[in-house]
Design an enzyme around this catalytic site. Sequence first.
Site: not given
Ligand code: FAD
Length: 299
Positions: A22, A24, A56, A84, A116, A226, A276
């Site tokens: 895939s 991105e 996104y 996304h 973030d 980055f 990916h």
């Molecule tokens: P989560 O899985 O929710 O977790 C983030 C952190 O919070 C982890 O450390 C987890 O342990 C902690 N956590 C979660 N829930 C709890 C809780 N209840 N209590 C305490 N701690 C908790 N960013 C963008 O803005 N746009 C994009 O399109 C984008 N695409 C991405 C695509 C990929 C393949 C990847 C790997 C990252 C991408 N990101 C994107 C970045 C991503 O948004 C960041 O890495 C962000 O910091 C974490 O997102 P997550 O979905 O992994 O979060």
Amino acid sequence: MIDDNVRASRQTADQRQELQISFEFFPPKTDAMEEKFWNSVHRLAPLKPRFVSVTYGAGGTTRERTLRMVSSIKAQTGVDVAAHLTCVGATRDEVDAVVRSYQAAGISRIVALRGDPPEGLGQPFTPHPGGYQNAADLVASIRRVGDFDISVAAYPEKHPQSESWQVDIDNLKRKLDVGADRAITQMFFSNGDFLRYLERTRAAGITAPIVPGIQPIHSFKQISSFARRCGTSIPAWLAERFDGLDDEPETHALVASAVAAEQVTELLDEGVTEFHIYTHNRSPLALTLARILGRRSES
Ligand code: FAD
């Protein structure tokens, strides 16, 4: 009796049969960027990727552009697309409305993320008062809206905000348990990190595919900056390979190609069959990797 070379080449051919790629992209901001975006999409789409995804923007800033780009890619190329989605700075209703807009546009794949804080990863994440708490919360809500194929993020070097491996892997498991189909990893440059991570996930009972996110190094300077921001380490050997090449674009491109090729061939040898590729809207290195993975536009 077949010798090891024959066995190895047969295994590679078998692996190639089931190989999935895939790509991105990110939504372009300007006309010039849009031209580059489409050039890359049109060069990579004929390689029959499983899907191409469009990110996104931080803080949901590209909501409309993401939807426009995934819809146009699907219409122009017929390739399956994934949009996304993050839950930063938006209420549940607002996020659900985006999910329904994807559904109305015929988009059936979502990469579901927390996102973030606008100030960057150095700052703690505070959910919007009426919003989703994290990616797991978002995945569960997407599942309630419709039958999407959902990917989530995984971190071979641990998410910088996870206080331990246990917390990190539990969080990934939660996202998969509430309905995600696969995880795609953050970029990494030491395959050992990815392979150890796979072992940790399997030991935790996770059976869903963990797809390595491969970052070809278009610009070592930009990628290392980055990487620092998202918690990916740059091994010393990698920095040495690019040392002094900032103003030598041709050598830089050749080294980048060799590094990316080494990374995927090593993973292939380890039995990895899904990749990916982060394109940064550029096609040459992604095309090189696809070739190494046995993909041709006419196949
Ligand atoms: P989560 O899985 O929710 O977790 C983030 C952190 O919070 C982890 O450390 C987890 O342990 C902690 N956590 C979660 N829930 C709890 C809780 N209840 N209590 C305490 N701690 C908790 N960013 C963008 O803005 N746009 C994009 O399109 C984008 N695409 C991405 C695509 C990929 C393949 C990847 C790997 C990252 C991408 N990101 C994107 C970045 C991503 O948004 C960041 O890495 C962000 O910091 C974490 O997102 P997550 O979905 O992994 O979060």
